[in-house]
Design a protein around this motif. Structure first.
Motif, PDB file in Angstrom:
ATOM      1  N   SER A   1     -54.189  48.544  95.867  1.00  0.00           N
ATOM      2  CA  SER A   1     -52.737  48.752  95.719  1.00  0.00           C
ATOM      3  C   SER A   1     -52.084  47.654  94.893  1.00  0.00           C
ATOM      4  O   SER A   1     -50.865  47.614  94.762  1.00  0.00           O
ATOM      5  CB  SER A   1     -52.083  48.821  97.103  1.00  0.00           C
ATOM      6  N   GLY A   2     -52.900  46.723  94.363  1.00  0.00           N
ATOM      7  CA  GLY A   2     -52.362  45.673  93.502  1.00  0.00           C
ATOM      8  C   GLY A   2     -51.889  44.446  94.237  1.00  0.00           C
ATOM      9  O   GLY A   2     -51.183  43.615  93.652  1.00  0.00           O
ATOM     10  N   ILE A   3     -52.264  44.291  95.530  1.00  0.00           N
ATOM     11  CA  ILE A   3     -51.821  43.160  96.336  1.00  0.00           C
ATOM     12  C   ILE A   3     -52.893  42.068  96.347  1.00  0.00           C
ATOM     13  O   ILE A   3     -54.080  42.339  96.541  1.00  0.00           O
ATOM     14  CB  ILE A   3     -51.516  43.591  97.780  1.00  0.00           C
ATOM     15  N   LEU A   4     -52.470  40.821  96.155  1.00  0.00           N
ATOM     16  CA  LEU A   4     -53.367  39.671  96.194  1.00  0.00           C
ATOM     17  C   LEU A   4     -53.065  38.845  97.445  1.00  0.00           C
ATOM     18  O   LEU A   4     -51.984  38.263  97.570  1.00  0.00           O
ATOM     19  CB  LEU A   4     -53.181  38.808  94.937  1.00  0.00           C
ATOM     20  N   PRO A   5     -54.015  38.772  98.405  1.00  0.00           N
ATOM     21  CA  PRO A   5     -53.778  37.961  99.623  1.00  0.00           C
ATOM     22  C   PRO A   5     -53.968  36.478  99.323  1.00  0.00           C
ATOM     23  O   PRO A   5     -54.910  36.088  98.626  1.00  0.00           O
ATOM     24  CB  PRO A   5     -54.855  38.471 100.589  1.00  0.00           C
ATOM     25  N   LEU A   6     -53.090  35.646  99.867  1.00  0.00           N
ATOM     26  CA  LEU A   6     -53.184  34.200  99.693  1.00  0.00           C
ATOM     27  C   LEU A   6     -53.366  33.550 101.063  1.00  0.00           C
ATOM     28  O   LEU A   6     -52.632  33.875 102.024  1.00  0.00           O
ATOM     29  CB  LEU A   6     -51.918  33.658  99.023  1.00  0.00           C
ATOM     30  N   PRO A   7     -54.332  32.664 101.237  1.00  0.00           N
ATOM     31  CA  PRO A   7     -54.650  32.091 102.574  1.00  0.00           C
ATOM     32  C   PRO A   7     -53.472  31.343 103.183  1.00  0.00           C
ATOM     33  O   PRO A   7     -52.907  30.448 102.552  1.00  0.00           O
ATOM     34  CB  PRO A   7     -55.838  31.170 102.280  1.00  0.00           C
ATOM     35  N   GLU A   8     -53.123  31.752 104.404  1.00  0.00           N
ATOM     36  CA  GLU A   8     -52.084  31.099 105.208  1.00  0.00           C
ATOM     37  C   GLU A   8     -50.731  31.094 104.510  1.00  0.00           C
ATOM     38  O   GLU A   8     -49.843  30.307 104.840  1.00  0.00           O
ATOM     39  CB  GLU A   8     -52.478  29.660 105.568  1.00  0.00           C
ATOM     40  N   VAL A   9     -50.563  31.970 103.528  1.00  0.00           N
ATOM     41  CA  VAL A   9     -49.282  32.056 102.816  1.00  0.00           C
ATOM     42  C   VAL A   9     -48.698  33.447 102.917  1.00  0.00           C
ATOM     43  O   VAL A   9     -47.508  33.646 103.154  1.00  0.00           O
ATOM     44  CB  VAL A   9     -49.455  31.654 101.335  1.00  0.00           C
ATOM     45  N   GLY A  10     -49.548  34.465 102.750  1.00  0.00           N
ATOM     46  CA  GLY A  10     -49.069  35.833 102.747  1.00  0.00           C
ATOM     47  C   GLY A  10     -49.700  36.602 101.602  1.00  0.00           C
ATOM     48  O   GLY A  10     -50.860  36.370 101.238  1.00  0.00           O
ATOM     49  N   THR A  11     -48.965  37.490 100.996  1.00  0.00           N
ATOM     50  CA  THR A  11     -49.490  38.320  99.906  1.00  0.00           C
ATOM     51  C   THR A  11     -48.589  38.206  98.690  1.00  0.00           C
ATOM     52  O   THR A  11     -47.415  37.823  98.778  1.00  0.00           O
ATOM     53  CB  THR A  11     -49.590  39.794 100.331  1.00  0.00           C
TER      54      THR A  11
END
Length: 572
Positions: free
Chosen positions: A95-105
């Protein structure tokens, strides 16, 4: 023995060796042909050298973060910490979402790499304020694009974000081809691809319109790609990167009704498919590879109408600019001809440093300038025996002042041989095509005489100075005699055995200037030819006498081809 082998693995690679054709069908695949008048044929040939995607990513250089569009499947690498950083791989979701650790998306799909990097680092630094952070693209994704139209194999192709339009079109035009090859054992082997790989049969009069490739993007926008313009100019703006889900259509065009032709003095003449935005300027730019033409270059535009061609424009490039006609639109079927720009050249041969053909400005470039272009004369070059031939210009050549008629053989009626020589050796002064130009080459090079102007096709020859004088005619031992400075004709005739019993006249021929002198006491220069005339018996007719003298002269002047040609013309 002939064998028919079905090879499913090798078919793709063997297809790359087959001449490309837009008319390949299950029924016509064995009759592939190349149209030499089509400049796009070269592009189609180039397509067949493409190996295609094989699981690895080939880059043109470092990825431009301002051009690269992030999408599902891209893998990023985040490194947090100093000496022993923590490395975390991150993948963009479908869906084009990039997860970032302990930050969100982060919504990354469709954004440029530069935008995603800035946003990701900003979010990560808000969480890891006291630790160094590195964020980069580790691996590019792959995606499918669809190709339809006038190609050999339509369908989906797996590509990368750094793949260009030409990459997928090349594959579509070179996939699934039947080919035939000859082995070292002289056994013919056929490799056949399944018939379902081939597109429906297309009329032979239609070809792929490689200048009108339509690329429809997922966001609804559309580009019209001109691959031949990319091929001739090298401008990648005409061959952009592919995007996820692109739909590419290669239309067909009728080569007579829907083509425009360029001919004449351009780098890539031939037939092109017409584009709606074609103008005189854009078509010239395409056919010249983006190199500007000289303002004096002439061109002609003709157009088909009511069953015949008529001239729309016939002028120079400079006039085209002045009349603001550069952007005049072209129509399908137009024919643009660029007249040849004549380049004047002259040859210099013999004992010079760099003999060859050189570009000159006809009527302006001089003999001494040509010698300088050739690196100058080598040691031992003879200027007195040098010759200048005029081969392509019917320009009269005035006799130099020091070679006036008073210096030529007098031609009284009582001296038929003198008349023969005068007629023969004065012919070079006419400047006729192919003639030996009467000119003081040695004087021109020394600066003691006026320089000699050259014309297109002139040929300048500097023989090596052998230090000899040729003595021929009525002497006991005709041949070459060593030159001794300051000596007269008498000296050289004595070395050749002296005058024959029937000797009458002595003529000295200067091979460079074509002048003729007479007399035993006449000084002789290196490269001169001395001819001893023989008294003709009264019973011999005038024509027989001339023929005999001609034969004698031919025997002695085997090395003087120019003189032989002149006298032969006289005797006809």
């Amino acid at each position: 023995m002939r064998k028919l082998t079905v090879c499913w693995v090798a078919v793709f690679f063997l297809a790359l060796t087959v001449p490309a054709s837009a008319q390949i069908t299950p029924n016509s695949v064995s009759s592939l042909s190349v149209t030499p008048d089509d400049p796009q044929e070269e592009l189609r040939r180039a397509m067949l050298t493409q190996i295609g995607q094989s699981g690895f990513l080939a880059l043109e250089g470092a990825v431009d973060p301002n051009e690269y569009l992030v999408g599902p499947g891209d893998i990023f690498r985040v490194m947090i910490g100093g000496l022993n950083p923590v490395e975390i791989p991150l993948t963009v979701s479908v869906s084009g979402i990039l997860p970032l650790p302990e930050v969100g998306t982060l919504d990354a799909g469709g954004k440029t790499l530069a935008e995603v990097e800035r946003s990701a680092i900003k979010l990560l630094e808000s969480r890891y304020a006291n630790a160094p952070i590195s964020f980069s693209l580790a691996q590019a994704r792959s995606f499918y694009v669809h190709v339809t139209g006038s190609v050999i194999k339509t369908g989906r192709y797996l590509m990368f974000p750094v793949s260009r339009v030409s990459d997928v079109v090349f594959q579509a035009l070179s996939s699934g081809v039947m080919t035939t090859r000859q082995t070292s054992e002289d056994v013919e082997v056929d490799f056949v691809a399944p018939e379902q790989l081939f597109r429906p049969e297309t009329n032979e009069a239609y070809k792929p319109a490689l200048r009108n490739i339509r690329v429809q993007h997922a966001d609804g926008t559309e580009d019209l790609i001109d691959l031949p313009r990319y091929q001739t100019t090298g401008n990648t703006d005409y061959n952009p990167f592919l995007q996820d889900g692109d739909r590419i259509n290669v239309p067909a065009y009728h080569e007579n009704r829907e083509g425009v032709r360029v001919s004449g003095d351009v780098a890539w003449p031939g037939l092109y498919d017409w584009r709606p935005d074609d103008t005189i300027a854009s078509l010239l730019d395409l056919a010249t590879g983006g190199r500007p033409l000289n303002g004096a270059t002439q061109f002609r535009l003709i157009r088909w109408s009511d069953g015949a061609y008529y001239t729309v424009l016939d002028q120079s490039i400079e006039e085209l600019e002045q009349n603001s006609m550069r952007e005049q639109p072209l129509m399908a079927g137009d024919h643009l001809t660029v007249y040849e720009q004549k380049t004047a050249t002259a040859k210099i041969e013999g004992w010079v440093e760099y003999p060859g053909e050189y570009r000159i400005e006809g009527g302006i470039t001089t003999l001494t300038q040509l010698v300088k272009l050739a690196g100058g004369l080598r040691d031992g070059a003879s200027t007195s025996a040098a010759t200048l031939e005029r081969t392509s210009q019917n320009i009269l050549v005035d006799a130099p002042e020091d070679l006036a008629e008073s210096q030529l053989i007098p031609t009284p009626d009582s001296d038929p041989t003198g008349q023969l020589f005068a007629q023969g050796f004065q012919r070079p002064f006419s400047g006729e095509v192919g003639s030996h130009v009467a000119a003081d080459i040695a004087g021109a090079l020394a600066g003691s005489n006026k320089d000699i102007v050259l014309y297109d096709g002139d040929r300048l020859i500097f023989p090596r100075d052998e230090g000899t004088v040729l003595v021929t005619g009525h002497v006991p031992q005709p041949g070459y005699v060593t030159f001794v400075s300051g000596m007269t004709a008498q000296h050289y005739i004595d070395r050749a055995g002296g005058l024959g019993p029937e000797a009458e006249k002595i003529y000295i021929y200067d091979g460079s200037s074509s002048s003729v002198r007479q007399g035993l006491n006449e000084p002789v220069r290196p490269g001169d030819t001395i001819f001893v005339y023989r008294l003709v018996q009264l019973t011999v007719t005038a024509r027989q006498a001339r023929a005999q003298q001609f034969q004698i002269l031919i025997a002695g002047l085997s090395a003087a081809a120019t003189v032989t040609l002149v006298i032969w013309n006289v005797l006809q």
